[in-house]
Design an enzyme around this catalytic site. Structure first.
Site, PDB file in Angstrom:
ATOM      1  N   HIS A 440       9.037  -4.735  -8.988  1.00 26.94           N
ATOM      2  CA  HIS A 440       9.872  -4.161  -7.923  1.00 26.94           C
ATOM      3  C   HIS A 440       9.415  -4.609  -6.532  1.00 26.94           C
ATOM      4  O   HIS A 440      10.124  -4.401  -5.545  1.00 26.94           O
ATOM      5  CB  HIS A 440       9.847  -2.634  -8.010  1.00 26.94           C
ATOM      6  CG  HIS A 440      11.170  -1.995  -7.710  1.00 26.94           C
ATOM      7  ND1 HIS A 440      12.011  -2.433  -6.701  1.00 26.94           N
ATOM      8  CD2 HIS A 440      11.812  -0.950  -8.285  1.00 26.94           C
ATOM      9  CE1 HIS A 440      13.094  -1.689  -6.674  1.00 26.94           C
ATOM     10  NE2 HIS A 440      13.012  -0.776  -7.621  1.00 26.94           N
ATOM     11  N   ASP A 444      14.876  -6.033  -6.200  1.00 27.02           N
ATOM     12  CA  ASP A 444      15.442  -4.701  -6.412  1.00 27.02           C
ATOM     13  C   ASP A 444      16.408  -4.757  -7.592  1.00 27.02           C
ATOM     14  O   ASP A 444      16.595  -5.801  -8.223  1.00 27.02           O
ATOM     15  CB  ASP A 444      16.150  -4.228  -5.145  1.00 27.02           C
ATOM     16  CG  ASP A 444      15.207  -4.141  -3.952  1.00 27.02           C
ATOM     17  OD1 ASP A 444      14.053  -3.714  -4.157  1.00 27.02           O
ATOM     18  OD2 ASP A 444      15.623  -4.512  -2.841  1.00 27.02           O
TER      19      ASP A 444
END
Length: 469
Positions: A440, A444
């Protein structure tokens, strides 16, 4: 001659001694396999660089050492054999001077040969690594009898590897009580584990509680069991193999350092299933290889990585490192544990080419024949957990030791027929889930979903006319 753990690649910094294939006193020819070594990438056999006789083994089985560390000494045919303990070359810079029988007195050349291009071999001193680490030397008690081979003024010393010392510290064991079965009486991890088991067995047979006349504080330390009789009777302790230790270290590092997220995407692979069924018999006759769903998936993943380069990258602390080549690692369940051989430049191959290369890598992995090169330079990992019957999973991102972690990992799950709704009608379709875990920090959900949707689009586009060459 001192034999060192060979350098096998920039990203390989250490190796674990798995098994010695030769012992002290054995004669070896050049290129004979000496020892089996495990790195974070592959298990390999280290050959002898010379012909000679093994005079000493410096690294015990189970020890982890940096590349370049000494592991054994071999006396070659042209070496001096005037002293059975000497493994130094027959060079004028070495002398055979008498030495006082003290453990702290090193062997040094005399004054007239004080300059040497090779150095001086020190005997009976603890080996020290680049960071100052090495075997732990524990002196015996003052009243311990001195060995006959040393002088009257010497004390017996025992050397323990860091792994043995850590295990002893964890279980509060006095290593002087452990009988060593290794070379030259060295104490190995197996010896310590056997001692722990014997102590547990003794605890089972001992009374549950001391008599009132004997306070616990006055009992000998060995009389207080480290584990309860219930634990030792109902549990079995399985020592970790070197492969399992490497897997555990890499997985722990990945989970603890990478803030990951994951998602599942459903894929209708009915067209893929029909095309594969139509081609597999002819492909087996022509290539001698079983054509699987995975080979089509690898092709779709490679093309989708080219379309979504962020998935083919690494986190570099102060930057995102995009990889120009698409090298897909394929997770394989080998006999000793999970390995990930790499299919290089997968985006340049056809489905048939992928099938041939992937089958070769998988076969070598299951036979223990992978090389360091087979395991290096992976940029993305694919795991076919569906072959194990899984329909959904959360994979852990591949974090090779010494390298930057990869950005993502994808699993393909089992192909199952299910009733699905298509244009307001119920139909039976072959469905497969693909599960993506991604870093992450790098991306995204939007970027991750763009990639899985690209894979889905390519797999669902396979028809009866799709070529594989």
């Amino acid at each position: 001659m001192i034999i060192e753990l060979p350098q096998v690649g920039e990203s390989v910094t250490e190796g674990t001694i798995v098994q010695w294939l030769k012992q002290v006193g054995d004669s070896v020819e050049r290129y004979d396999p000496l020892v089996e070594v495990l790195t974070d990438k592959v298990s390999m056999e280290v050959p002898s660089p010379v012909t000679g006789v093994i005079t000493e083994i410096l690294a015990m089985e189970g020890e982890t050492l940096p590349m370049g560390a000494p592991i054994a000494s071999i006396q070659t045919a042209d070496a001096s054999n005037t002293d059975s303990d000497s493994v130094a070359p027959n060079d004028s810079s070495y002398t055979n001077q008498p030495v006082a029988p003290s453990d702290t007195t090193p062997i040094v050349p005399d004054a007239q040969h004080s300059v040497s291009r090779i150095g001086v071999l020190l005997k009976d001193v603890a080996p020290v690594g680049p960071t100052g680490a090495g075997n732990v030397v524990v002196p015996a008690p003052d009243d311990a009898p001195a060995p006959q081979s040393k002088g009257a003024g010497s004390r017996r010393r025992r050397r323990y590897s860091p792994a043995v010392q850590r295990l002893a510290d964890e279980h509060r064991i006095d290593l002087q009580q452990v009988e060593g079965t290794g070379i030259n009486g060295r104490v190995t991890r197996k010896d310590v584990l056997a001692f722990i088991e014997s102590q547990a067995d003794a605890a089972v047979q001992a009374p549950a509680m001391p008599s009132p006349a004997t306070p616990i504080s006055d009992m000998p330390a060995a009389s207080v069991p480290a584990t309860s009789p219930q634990e030792s009777a109902d549990e079995e302790r399985l020592p970790l193999s070197p492969v399992r230790r490497v897997i555990a270290a890499n997985m722990k590092r990945s989970v603890s350092e990478i803030p990951s997220a994951w998602s599942i995407t459903e894929v209708d692979v009915s067209g893929l299933a029909r095309r594969r069924d139509a081609l597999k018999d002819e492909f087996m006759r022509r290539e001698g290889i079983n054509l699987t769903y995975l080979h089509f998936v690898i092709k779709a993943v490679a093309e989708s990585l080219r379309e979504n380069p962020l998935l083919n990258s690494s986190w570099g602390d102060d930057a995102i490192i995009l990889k120009r080549r698409i090298n897909i690692g394929i997770a394989v369940a080998a006999p000793d544990g999970l390995v990930v051989p790499v299919l290089r430049d997968a985006d340049t191959l056809s489905v048939a080419g992928i099938a041939v290369r992937a089958s070769e890598l998988t076969a070598r992995a299951r036979q223990g024949g992978l090389t360091i090169e087979d395991m290096q330079s992976g940029t993305f990992t694919l795991n076919n957990t569906g072959a194990l019957g899984s329909v959904a999973s959360q994979p852990i991102i591949n974090y090779p030791q010494g390298n930057h972690p990869q950005a993502a990992i994808l699993t393909t799950e089992a192909v199952v027929k299910r009733a699905v709704v298509i244009e307001d009608a119920i139909a039976i379709r072959a469905m497969m889930n693909v599960c993506l875990t991604f870093d992450h920090r790098i991306m995204d959900g939007a970027e991750a979903s763009a990639f899985t949707n690209a894979v889905k689009r390519r797999l669902e586009a396979i028809t009866d006319d799709t070529g594989i060459y």
